[in-house]
Design a protein around this motif. Structure first.
Motif, mmCIF file in Angstrom:
data_model
loop_
_atom_site.group_PDB
_atom_site.id
_atom_site.type_symbol
_atom_site.label_atom_id
_atom_site.label_comp_id
_atom_site.label_asym_id
_atom_site.label_seq_id
_atom_site.Cartn_x
_atom_site.Cartn_y
_atom_site.Cartn_z
ATOM 1 N N LYS A 166 0.831 -1.211 0.000
ATOM 2 C CA LYS A 166 0.000 0.000 0.000
ATOM 3 C C LYS A 166 0.859 1.251 0.000
ATOM 4 C CE LYS A 166 -3.582 2.342 2.724
ATOM 5 N NZ LYS A 166 -4.418 2.265 3.961
ATOM 6 N N ARG A 167 1.872 1.274 0.860
ATOM 7 C CA ARG A 167 2.749 2.448 0.938
ATOM 8 C C ARG A 167 3.536 2.640 -0.351
ATOM 9 N NH1 ARG A 167 6.669 1.732 4.238
ATOM 10 N NH2 ARG A 167 6.179 -0.226 5.303
ATOM 11 N N ARG A 168 3.973 1.536 -0.956
ATOM 12 C CA ARG A 168 4.748 1.668 -2.197
ATOM 13 C C ARG A 168 3.875 2.229 -3.315
ATOM 14 N NH1 ARG A 168 8.397 -3.202 -2.860
ATOM 15 N NH2 ARG A 168 9.305 -2.095 -1.081
ATOM 16 N N ALA A 169 2.622 1.805 -3.364
ATOM 17 C CA ALA A 169 1.704 2.350 -4.371
ATOM 18 C C ALA A 169 1.483 3.851 -4.147
ATOM 19 C CB ALA A 169 0.379 1.609 -4.324
ATOM 20 N N LEU A 170 1.357 4.245 -2.884
ATOM 21 C CA LEU A 170 1.213 5.662 -2.567
ATOM 22 C C LEU A 170 2.468 6.446 -2.961
ATOM 23 C CD1 LEU A 170 -0.480 5.556 0.961
ATOM 24 C CD2 LEU A 170 -1.454 6.567 -1.114
ATOM 25 N N ALA A 171 3.627 5.864 -2.679
ATOM 26 C CA ALA A 171 4.886 6.527 -3.031
ATOM 27 C C ALA A 171 5.017 6.701 -4.540
ATOM 28 C CB ALA A 171 6.068 5.722 -2.480
ATOM 29 N N GLU A 172 4.624 5.682 -5.296
ATOM 30 C CA GLU A 172 4.686 5.761 -6.754
ATOM 31 C C GLU A 172 3.734 6.814 -7.307
ATOM 32 O OE1 GLU A 172 6.553 4.548 -8.964
ATOM 33 O OE2 GLU A 172 7.389 2.625 -8.314
ATOM 34 N N SER A 173 2.619 7.027 -6.612
ATOM 35 C CA SER A 173 1.593 7.933 -7.134
ATOM 36 C C SER A 173 1.875 9.402 -6.831
ATOM 37 C CB SER A 173 0.223 7.567 -6.553
ATOM 38 O OG SER A 173 0.170 7.842 -5.157
ATOM 39 N N LEU A 174 2.876 9.689 -5.991
ATOM 40 C CA LEU A 174 3.165 11.073 -5.640
ATOM 41 C C LEU A 174 3.662 11.858 -6.847
ATOM 42 C CD1 LEU A 174 4.990 10.951 -2.184
ATOM 43 C CD2 LEU A 174 2.659 11.666 -2.657
ATOM 44 N N THR B 265 11.480 6.880 -10.547
ATOM 45 C CA THR B 265 11.519 6.130 -9.290
ATOM 46 C C THR B 265 12.085 4.742 -9.580
ATOM 47 O OG1 THR B 265 9.284 5.228 -9.525
ATOM 48 C CG2 THR B 265 9.498 7.367 -8.411
ATOM 49 N N GLU B 266 12.661 4.129 -8.577
ATOM 50 C CA GLU B 266 13.222 2.794 -8.737
ATOM 51 C C GLU B 266 13.363 2.134 -7.375
ATOM 52 O OE1 GLU B 266 17.400 2.672 -9.882
ATOM 53 O OE2 GLU B 266 17.579 4.794 -9.355
ATOM 54 N N LEU B 267 13.638 0.845 -7.373
ATOM 55 C CA LEU B 267 13.931 0.119 -6.145
ATOM 56 C C LEU B 267 15.425 -0.177 -6.085
ATOM 57 C CD1 LEU B 267 11.003 -2.464 -5.854
ATOM 58 C CD2 LEU B 267 11.246 -0.277 -4.663
ATOM 59 N N PHE B 268 16.003 0.074 -4.923
ATOM 60 C CA PHE B 268 17.404 -0.228 -4.673
ATOM 61 C C PHE B 268 17.446 -1.270 -3.557
ATOM 62 C CE2 PHE B 268 21.083 0.692 -1.851
ATOM 63 C CZ PHE B 268 22.106 0.303 -2.712
ATOM 64 N N PHE C 17 12.819 2.152 -1.618
ATOM 65 C CA PHE C 17 12.211 2.988 -2.652
ATOM 66 C C PHE C 17 13.045 4.255 -2.832
ATOM 67 C CE2 PHE C 17 9.208 6.086 -4.351
ATOM 68 C CZ PHE C 17 8.571 5.340 -5.339
ATOM 69 N N CYS C 18 13.386 4.558 -4.084
ATOM 70 C CA CYS C 18 14.271 5.690 -4.381
ATOM 71 C C CYS C 18 13.683 6.585 -5.473
ATOM 72 C CB CYS C 18 15.647 5.198 -4.835
ATOM 73 S SG CYS C 18 16.445 4.102 -3.647
ATOM 74 N N ARG C 19 14.092 7.835 -5.447
ATOM 75 C CA ARG C 19 13.672 8.824 -6.445
ATOM 76 C C ARG C 19 14.898 9.543 -6.987
ATOM 77 N NH1 ARG C 19 8.188 9.743 -5.172
ATOM 78 N NH2 ARG C 19 7.644 9.033 -3.067
ATOM 79 N N SER C 20 14.756 10.100 -8.185
ATOM 80 C CA SER C 20 15.818 10.958 -8.726
ATOM 81 C C SER C 20 15.211 12.044 -9.590
ATOM 82 C CB SER C 20 16.832 10.132 -9.537
ATOM 83 O OG SER C 20 16.213 9.539 -10.666
ATOM 84 N N TRP C 21 15.876 13.191 -9.583
ATOM 85 C CA TRP C 21 15.490 14.336 -10.403
ATOM 86 C C TRP C 21 16.745 14.888 -11.084
ATOM 87 C CZ3 TRP C 21 14.132 13.548 -5.334
ATOM 88 C CH2 TRP C 21 12.787 13.571 -4.980
ATOM 89 N N PHE C 22 16.639 15.223 -12.382
ATOM 90 C CA PHE C 22 17.754 15.825 -13.102
ATOM 91 C C PHE C 22 17.234 16.974 -13.962
ATOM 92 C CE2 PHE C 22 20.071 12.209 -11.704
ATOM 93 C CZ PHE C 22 21.423 12.521 -11.821
ATOM 94 N N PRO C 23 18.091 17.961 -14.251
ATOM 95 C CA PRO C 23 17.657 19.065 -15.117
ATOM 96 C C PRO C 23 17.110 18.544 -16.439
ATOM 97 C CG PRO C 23 19.789 19.554 -14.139
ATOM 98 C CD PRO C 23 19.479 18.128 -13.793
ATOM 99 N N ALA C 24 16.063 19.204 -16.941
ATOM 100 C CA ALA C 24 15.422 18.749 -18.185
ATOM 101 C C ALA C 24 16.347 18.879 -19.378
ATOM 102 C CB ALA C 24 14.142 19.532 -18.415
ATOM 103 N N ALA D 279 17.222 10.452 -3.873
ATOM 104 C CA ALA D 279 16.713 10.348 -2.504
ATOM 105 C C ALA D 279 16.268 8.915 -2.252
ATOM 106 C CB ALA D 279 15.555 11.318 -2.279
ATOM 107 N N MET D 280 16.490 8.448 -1.021
ATOM 108 C CA MET D 280 16.193 7.062 -0.668
ATOM 109 C C MET D 280 15.339 7.007 0.592
ATOM 110 S SD MET D 280 18.937 4.098 0.455
ATOM 111 C CE MET D 280 19.196 4.827 2.091
ATOM 112 N N ASP D 281 14.255 6.216 0.551
ATOM 113 C CA ASP D 281 13.475 5.945 1.760
ATOM 114 C C ASP D 281 14.173 4.851 2.561
ATOM 115 O OD1 ASP D 281 11.610 7.709 0.763
ATOM 116 O OD2 ASP D 281 10.152 6.170 0.182
ATOM 117 N N TRP D 282 14.453 5.101 3.844
ATOM 118 C CA TRP D 282 15.077 4.028 4.591
ATOM 119 C C TRP D 282 14.090 2.919 4.910
ATOM 120 C CZ3 TRP D 282 15.508 6.230 10.123
ATOM 121 C CH2 TRP D 282 15.765 7.596 10.160
#
Length: 385
Positions: free
Chosen positions: A76-84, A102-105, A114-121, A159-162
């Motif tokens: 449930k939490r992973r689905a919420l995280a993906e939907s942000l 987003t990706e899993l590490f 659960f991890c996220r990344s952002w880079f300049p367009a 960024a990484m969720d612990w």
């Protein structure tokens, strides 16, 4: 001296206050009464723990049910995280914006994180990369606005969720070991360095995440991959309000690590002077607002104790930022870090009257710009490279 006192322990980044012992009375007239009460209390605690352990050991159906409940909660939490949403409102038209994913590490103990990344367009080289390690009970998705500010200045962001947080594996709000989070941080950094060879990297940590980052940077193999460390409101000096708490915490964490204490403040203490930011945090389903778990509390005490004993051994370049009105972590401990650390390149900035969540204060853009300016200063220093 004869007055009764509440004995409390704060959970760190969440600002939740945990009532450990309701009333302890001291007496000048009868000094041995306090010792007797303490002994009786400890004895009753030990007997209760042994009873709970014996009962749980033989209740296999209860264990299986809780495992299934935990797996369902993670899904449930992973689905919420993906939907942000991971881009700011004004960027959704596509004219500016950034590239994100987003990706899993898989961490050092093979947990899916659960991890996220952002880079300049725009295509091209970035000035550097920041890796964000969030605070206790929150998650990486809260840092979208800060990530936008960084990508606008040509920095990439990861960024990484612990474990036990956000969209990652584990019981929500439960941290079996902060040393595992430290190790996961180092492994995540190593992966990022392989993916982005030659790009300078900075580690950012907030509150308990700041303690994690500072300990990770104390290891030579991690330090050599970094150009600097940024700490906001780091959890450095967190102590139990009474010696009994410190005495029983190791035992509790071994026997009933997931046991929860009742929270004395159901709404959470103020961590921002922005009412909208405060409401958003405590209404976020990915922010853990339940009572702190025994092992989690013990891990906070343990890592803070280690760091305070080893401030002089800190050698990594760092910037520490803290609000002087912070009621969750101690700004004086950040000053101690700055004064005692052996780092050749170090800076401190104290914000008068600011609270705990500096990047969610009304002046968040200025705080973010101070961080960006420091990274630029670090990259242009003679010692860089």
């Amino acid at each position: 001296m004869a007055a009764a006192e509440d004995v409390t322990l704060t959970s760190g980044a969440s600002g939740r206050v945990i009532l450990i012992v309701r009333r302890l009375k001291t007496s000048v007239r009868y000094p041995y009464h306090s010792l007797i009460r303490s002994f009786v209390f400890l004895q009753s605690v030990l007997l209760s723990l042994l009873f709970l352990l014996r009962r749980r050991r033989f209740d296999g159906s209860l264990v299986r049910r809780r495992v299934k409940e935990e797996e369902a909660d993670v899904a449930k939490r992973r689905a919420l995280a993906e939907s942000l949403e991971m881009v700011a409102e004004e960027e959704r038209g596509g004219s500016a914006g950034c590239r994100w994913r987003t990706e899993l590490f898989y961490g050092v103990r093979n947990h899916a994180l659960f991890c996220r990344s952002w880079f300049p367009a725009s295509a091209g080289e970035v000035r550097g990369i920041m890796i964000i390690i969030h605070g206790l009970n929150e998650h990486s998705g809260r840092y979208t606005q800060f990530a936008k500010q960084l990508t606008n200045c040509y920095y990439g962001v990861y960024a990484m969720d612990w474990i036990g947080h956000g969209g990652s594996d584990g019981l929500h709000g439960y941290v079996p070991s902060l040393d595992h989070v430290v190790a996961d941080t180092g492994a995540f950094l190593e992966k990022i360095k392989v993916t982005n060879p030659g790009v300078p990297c900075f580690l950012f940590g907030h509150s308990t995440g700041g303690a994690v980052v500072l300990k990770a940077a104390s290891y030579p193999h991690v330090k050599k991959m970094l150009e600097g460390v940024i700490l906001t409101s780091p959890a450095l000096r967190v102590k139990p309000a009474h010696p009994i708490v410190g005495a029983v915490a190791p035992l509790f964490s071994l026997v009933v690590p997931k046991l929860q204490f009742k929270g004395a403040n159901k709404k959470g203490i103020p961590v921002s002077r922005d009412p909208a930011a405060l409401a958003a945090k405590y209404s976020d389903p990915l922010v853990y607002t339940g009572p702190i778990r025994v092992r989690t509390g013990h891990e906070i005490l343990r890592i803070c104790s280690y760091l305070m004993r080893n401030l002089k051994s800190v050698t990594a370049p760092f910037l520490v930022l803290h609000g002087t009105a912070d009621k969750v972590t101690d700004p004086l401990a950040s000053q101690d870090l700055y004064d005692k650390a052996s780092s050749a390149f170090k800076d401190i900035k104290l914000y008068e009257g600011f609270l705990h969540d500096l990047l969610f204060e009304p002046e968040r853009d200025q705080v973010g710009q101070d961080i960006i300016d420091w990274m630029g200063k670090r990259l242009s220093s003679p010692s860089f490279g």
